[in-house]
Design a protein around this motif. Structure first.
Motif, PDB file in Angstrom:
ATOM      1  N   GLY B  68      14.402 100.507  77.450  1.00  0.00           N
ATOM      2  CA  GLY B  68      14.983  99.869  76.106  1.00  0.00           C
ATOM      3  C   GLY B  68      15.475 100.945  75.199  1.00  0.00           C
ATOM      4  N   ARG B  69      14.677 102.235  75.250  1.00  0.00           N
ATOM      5  CA  ARG B  69      15.372 103.269  74.212  1.00  0.00           C
ATOM      6  C   ARG B  69      16.242 104.333  75.467  1.00  0.00           C
ATOM      7  NH1 ARG B  69      11.476 108.296  73.835  1.00  0.00           N
ATOM      8  NH2 ARG B  69      12.178 108.181  76.467  1.00  0.00           N
ATOM      9  N   TYR B  70      16.572 104.503  76.251  1.00  0.00           N
ATOM     10  CA  TYR B  70      17.212 104.984  76.953  1.00  0.00           C
ATOM     11  C   TYR B  70      18.765 103.913  76.883  1.00  0.00           C
ATOM     12  CZ  TYR B  70      20.391 106.280  81.371  1.00  0.00           C
ATOM     13  OH  TYR B  70      21.509 106.614  82.012  1.00  0.00           O
ATOM     14  N   ALA B  71      18.803 103.017  76.690  1.00  0.00           N
ATOM     15  CA  ALA B  71      20.219 101.899  76.619  1.00  0.00           C
ATOM     16  C   ALA B  71      20.497 101.933  75.756  1.00  0.00           C
ATOM     17  CB  ALA B  71      19.595 100.410  77.457  1.00  0.00           C
ATOM     18  N   GLY B  72      19.303 101.956  74.080  1.00  0.00           N
ATOM     19  CA  GLY B  72      19.428 101.882  72.644  1.00  0.00           C
ATOM     20  C   GLY B  72      21.227 103.201  72.309  1.00  0.00           C
ATOM     21  N   ARG B  73      20.781 104.460  73.063  1.00  0.00           N
ATOM     22  CA  ARG B  73      20.292 105.715  72.973  1.00  0.00           C
ATOM     23  C   ARG B  73      22.353 105.056  73.090  1.00  0.00           C
ATOM     24  NH1 ARG B  73      17.772 109.072  76.103  1.00  0.00           N
ATOM     25  NH2 ARG B  73      19.021 109.806  77.634  1.00  0.00           N
ATOM     26  N   PHE B  74      22.921 104.323  74.148  1.00  0.00           N
ATOM     27  CA  PHE B  74      24.176 103.865  74.115  1.00  0.00           C
ATOM     28  C   PHE B  74      24.785 103.030  73.512  1.00  0.00           C
ATOM     29  CE2 PHE B  74      22.494 106.356  77.560  1.00  0.00           C
ATOM     30  CZ  PHE B  74      23.980 107.005  78.121  1.00  0.00           C
ATOM     31  N   ASP B 273      14.977 110.549  70.373  1.00  0.00           N
ATOM     32  CA  ASP B 273      13.683 111.293  70.708  1.00  0.00           C
ATOM     33  C   ASP B 273      11.458 110.724  70.580  1.00  0.00           C
ATOM     34  OD1 ASP B 273      14.999 113.614  72.619  1.00  0.00           O
ATOM     35  OD2 ASP B 273      15.338 114.273  69.995  1.00  0.00           O
ATOM     36  N   ASP B 274      12.307 108.945  69.530  1.00  0.00           N
ATOM     37  CA  ASP B 274      10.951 109.039  69.632  1.00  0.00           C
ATOM     38  C   ASP B 274       9.983 108.755  70.274  1.00  0.00           C
ATOM     39  OD1 ASP B 274      11.570 108.290  66.651  1.00  0.00           O
ATOM     40  OD2 ASP B 274      11.838 106.447  67.186  1.00  0.00           O
ATOM     41  N   ASP B 275       8.401 108.958  70.406  1.00  0.00           N
ATOM     42  CA  ASP B 275       7.407 108.862  71.547  1.00  0.00           C
ATOM     43  C   ASP B 275       7.704 107.101  72.490  1.00  0.00           C
ATOM     44  OD1 ASP B 275       4.874 108.986  72.767  1.00  0.00           O
ATOM     45  OD2 ASP B 275       4.627 107.729  71.446  1.00  0.00           O
ATOM     46  N   VAL B 276       6.721 107.211  73.518  1.00  0.00           N
ATOM     47  CA  VAL B 276       7.352 106.012  73.822  1.00  0.00           C
ATOM     48  C   VAL B 276       6.374 105.629  74.922  1.00  0.00           C
ATOM     49  CG1 VAL B 276       9.903 105.376  74.084  1.00  0.00           C
ATOM     50  CG2 VAL B 276       8.390 106.086  76.410  1.00  0.00           C
ATOM     51  N   VAL B 277       5.539 107.018  75.177  1.00  0.00           N
ATOM     52  CA  VAL B 277       4.349 106.609  75.796  1.00  0.00           C
ATOM     53  C   VAL B 277       2.582 106.293  75.459  1.00  0.00           C
ATOM     54  CG1 VAL B 277       2.737 108.241  76.890  1.00  0.00           C
ATOM     55  CG2 VAL B 277       4.865 108.647  77.827  1.00  0.00           C
ATOM     56  N   LEU B 278       2.420 107.225  73.606  1.00  0.00           N
ATOM     57  CA  LEU B 278       1.910 106.973  73.320  1.00  0.00           C
ATOM     58  C   LEU B 278       1.864 105.096  72.360  1.00  0.00           C
ATOM     59  CD1 LEU B 278      -1.194 107.233  71.941  1.00  0.00           C
ATOM     60  CD2 LEU B 278      -0.003 108.210  70.177  1.00  0.00           C
ATOM     61  N   SER B 279       3.454 105.558  71.586  1.00  0.00           N
ATOM     62  CA  SER B 279       3.323 104.134  71.153  1.00  0.00           C
ATOM     63  C   SER B 279       3.113 102.747  72.105  1.00  0.00           C
ATOM     64  CB  SER B 279       5.294 104.264  71.156  1.00  0.00           C
ATOM     65  OG  SER B 279       5.086 105.234  69.651  1.00  0.00           O
ATOM     66  N   THR B 437      10.643 109.251  79.836  1.00  0.00           N
ATOM     67  CA  THR B 437      10.046 108.457  79.562  1.00  0.00           C
ATOM     68  C   THR B 437       9.171 109.840  79.153  1.00  0.00           C
ATOM     69  OG1 THR B 437       9.269 107.190  81.625  1.00  0.00           O
ATOM     70  CG2 THR B 437       7.090 106.860  79.880  1.00  0.00           C
ATOM     71  N   HIS B 438       9.327 110.572  79.449  1.00  0.00           N
ATOM     72  CA  HIS B 438       8.151 111.864  78.247  1.00  0.00           C
ATOM     73  C   HIS B 438       9.182 112.454  77.537  1.00  0.00           C
ATOM     74  CE1 HIS B 438       5.292 111.272  81.497  1.00  0.00           C
ATOM     75  NE2 HIS B 438       4.621 111.877  80.564  1.00  0.00           N
ATOM     76  N   ARG B 439      10.646 111.987  77.705  1.00  0.00           N
ATOM     77  CA  ARG B 439      10.928 112.637  76.205  1.00  0.00           C
ATOM     78  C   ARG B 439      10.966 112.784  74.595  1.00  0.00           C
ATOM     79  NH1 ARG B 439      17.394 113.431  74.411  1.00  0.00           N
ATOM     80  NH2 ARG B 439      17.849 112.546  76.791  1.00  0.00           N
ATOM     81  N   GLY B 440      10.258 113.302  74.162  1.00  0.00           N
ATOM     82  CA  GLY B 440       9.617 112.698  72.772  1.00  0.00           C
ATOM     83  C   GLY B 440       8.230 112.384  73.223  1.00  0.00           C
ATOM     84  N   ALA B 441       7.690 113.206  73.714  1.00  0.00           N
ATOM     85  CA  ALA B 441       6.256 111.913  74.514  1.00  0.00           C
ATOM     86  C   ALA B 441       4.803 112.830  73.951  1.00  0.00           C
ATOM     87  CB  ALA B 441       5.972 112.085  75.966  1.00  0.00           C
ATOM     88  N   GLU B 442       4.210 111.778  72.822  1.00  0.00           N
ATOM     89  CA  GLU B 442       3.219 113.082  72.266  1.00  0.00           C
ATOM     90  C   GLU B 442       1.963 113.184  73.040  1.00  0.00           C
ATOM     91  OE1 GLU B 442       0.507 112.331  68.703  1.00  0.00           O
ATOM     92  OE2 GLU B 442       2.207 111.240  68.237  1.00  0.00           O
TER      93      GLU B 442
END
Lengths: 50, 531
Positions: B68-74, B273-279, B437-442
């Motif tokens: 979702g975040r990946y496609a949202g970038r476009f 660059d928002d975290d997706v792993v911890l969120s 997945t790890h882009r911006g991951a906390e």
């Protein structure tokens, strides 16, 4: 309730509660890095004369 | 590829976590999970449940958040747009039809159930549900309220209370959707999710402090009630039962709202660059807390305290929630108050879920057809309103609701989740997807999950789907080896099948075709803009 029942309940409830609290702590304690804006005093010209 | 439109983002990290958690927490957490755990013997069920959580639930959450975040970038937020980006083929957008169809059709019947919850909360607080000690009175009340005795009954003058609550709930949903992502959904979930957790804790304290409610039946006490819910049977023998694995994996799967097209849409409103792993993990853990720590400790133990095992075994989700529990609360000290709180909790759990079901449709109408918020809300209201009227009219035995729930709310979700898992690991590519997945991951996901997500999750998902088809569609009996199609199939294919079930299947096909035409139109529009 049997001993094994207590064990299953405590592990199950404890695991999800612990995970939830740990996640919330990590999320709420996180401070996003802020970009430091440099002022004129921060500029070091390496000029040692005067 | 980039589609330049005005981008909308979540205003805070806790806001998106609570919105996703609100989407996941629903009636299943408090009514379905406890029933299944007690039915299959908690020890074995919980082992299968936690294995499914680690191999299926949490990985698919991370998959959906990442894609979702990946496609949202476009600039895409709707499922067809998202798949357009992910698959990079003109056909990709048609895969995304499922991502709108599923939440849209589920909303059509889910909003009716939500209205029951609000109605029951009102009846509890006003003491209209103190109907005595005969369970038949509660069954009669519920049948009359929802119109389960005959088609069209819910619209008759004497049975229209559920429709009044439905009107109120429908208006509330569309009010928040009209307000938008941040001022509507996020603002509402920021309050609703913590409040529902608080209500759950209050009701839990009430149940655990009931002691022995009936001194004449000392065996019905809190200790034995918890024992009924949590005592394991023969764990190893039960683990050999494939039905148990199907139930546990299905519960994880539906409870976390994965494969609905909702999480992928919500995640598309994250910044790159928002975290997706911890969120993602936080939202999943919030759902698990509500399900295991609250749902698992309230519903079945409360029912056992007043009825014993006989009152619980064989009860379905609706029967447990709307027949057994109201009677339980009516017998409890201050039960009208705590019963009211419990149904209010269910209502909040339901509305945070139903709001999430509308957002994929709104996102598509806005970015696919270029409608503004007012137009998209009106059109979506018209489509879902007609579908909901269909469900409410064909209320006899809740046949329409049940048919839509089986074919869309179960079968289509398995298909969508499988597509998502394969897209992440095999189409986008595991290395690129893992990096994304790890882009911006906390926090970092342990490396072995890379193998799990690529191989185990899709295989497990497909195996569970195959088991579902074998047991719930084809109707294979492992004891006798005989095959007898289940009622859902019989209703559609046999000579004396159900006309309402066939009409419901037709409704699904019509909505799917309508959405496919809209997606084709949206595709032409996107091509013009990005050319």
């Amino acid at each position: 309730m049997t001993l094994s029942g207590w064990i299953i309940m405590i592990i199950s409830v404890g695991f999800v509660t612990g995970l939830f609290l740990w996640c919330m702590f990590r999320v709420l304690a996180y401070k996003p890095p802020t970009n430091k804006l440099h002022g004129i005093d921060d500029i070091d010209t390496q000029d040692t004369d005067e | 590829m980039a589609y330049n439109r005005r981008n909308e983002y979540w205003s805070s990290r806790i806001g998106v976590i609570l919105a996703v958690a609100g989407s996941a927490v629903g009636l299943g957490n408090f009514l379905r999970f406890p029933g299944l755990a007690a039915q299959y013997g908690s020890g074995a069920f919980m082992i299968a449940y936690f294995i499914s959580l680690i191999l299926l639930g949490i990985p698919i959450c991370w998959i959906e958040w990442t894609l979702g975040r990946y496609a949202g970038r476009f600039g895409y937020h709707s499922s067809p747009g998202i798949f357009c980006v992910l698959v990079r083929h003109p056909f990709g957008k048609y895969i995304g039809v499922l991502g709108i169809l599923i939440p849209l059709v589920i909303f059509m019947y889910y909003v009716y159930i939500e209205a029951w919850c609000l109605g029951y909360a009102t009846f509890m607080f006003t003491r209209k549900l103190e109907l005595g000690n005969d369970i038949k009175e509660y069954v009669k009340f519920w049948s009359s309220f929802v119109g389960a005795d005959s088609d069209g009954l819910a619209f008759s003058k004497t049975h229209n209370q559920a429709v009044l609550f439905l009107g109120l709930v429908f208006a509330l949903n569309f009010y928040f959707i009209y307000k938008g992502l941040v001022r509507g959904i996020e603002a509402f979930c920021k309050y609703a999710v913590p409040i529902l957790m608080l209500l759950g804790i209050l009701v839990l304290i009430r149940v655990l402090t009931l002691g022995t409610p009936d001194p004449n039946r000392p065996e019905l006490n809190v200790n034995n009630a918890l024992g009924f819910m949590w005592n394991p049977g023969n764990v190893w023998a039960q683990l050999k039962n494939p039905q148990l694995w199907l139930a546990a994996a299905g519960q994880i799967f539906f409870s976390l709202s994965v494969g609905f097209g909702v999480v992928i849409t919500y995640a598309s409103y994250l910044r790159q660059d928002d975290d997706v792993v911890l969120s993602g993990l936080s939202a999943s853990s919030a759902n698990e807390f509500c399900e295991v720590a609250l749902g698992g400790m309230i519903t079945v133990p409360a029912a056992y305290l007043f009825f014993g095992a006989a009152g619980i075994v064989g009860q379905g989700t609706f029967s447990l929630g709307f027949n057994v529990l109201p009677m339980v609360f009516s017998k409890m000290p201050a039960g009208y108050f705590f019963g009211g709180l419990f149904f209010l909790l269910l209502f909040l759990a339901a509305i945070t879920s139903s709001l999430s079901m509308l957002q994929p449709g709104i996102a598509f109408l806005e970015e696919g057809l270029g409608l503004n918020r007012r137009q998209s809300t009106a059109l979506l209201g018209l489509i879902t309103g007609l579908g909901t009227l269909f469900v409410v009219y064909f209320s006899k035995d809740l046949k329409a609701l049940d048919t839509l729930d089986f074919w869309v709310g179960t079968v289509c979700i398995y298909i969508m989740a499988s597509i998502l898992a394969i897209t992440y690991g095999w189409i986008l590519g595991i290395d690129k997807a893992w990096q994304e997945t790890h882009r911006g991951a906390e926090m970092r996901i342990p490396a072995f999950f890379k193998l799990i997500i690529k191989y185990v999750t899709p295989s497990y998902l497909i195996t569970i789907f195959a088991l579902f088809v074998v047991f719930k569609v084809v109707g294979w009996n492992p004891q006798t080896g005989q095959i007898a199609p289940t009622p859902y199939v019989q209703d559609l294919i046999s000579n004396n099948g159900s006309p309402v079930a066939r009409l419901s299947a037709t409704l699904i096909i019509v909505v799917a075709l309508f959405l496919t035409i809209l997606v084709a139109t949206a595709g032409r529009r996107w091509n013009k803009i990005t050319r």
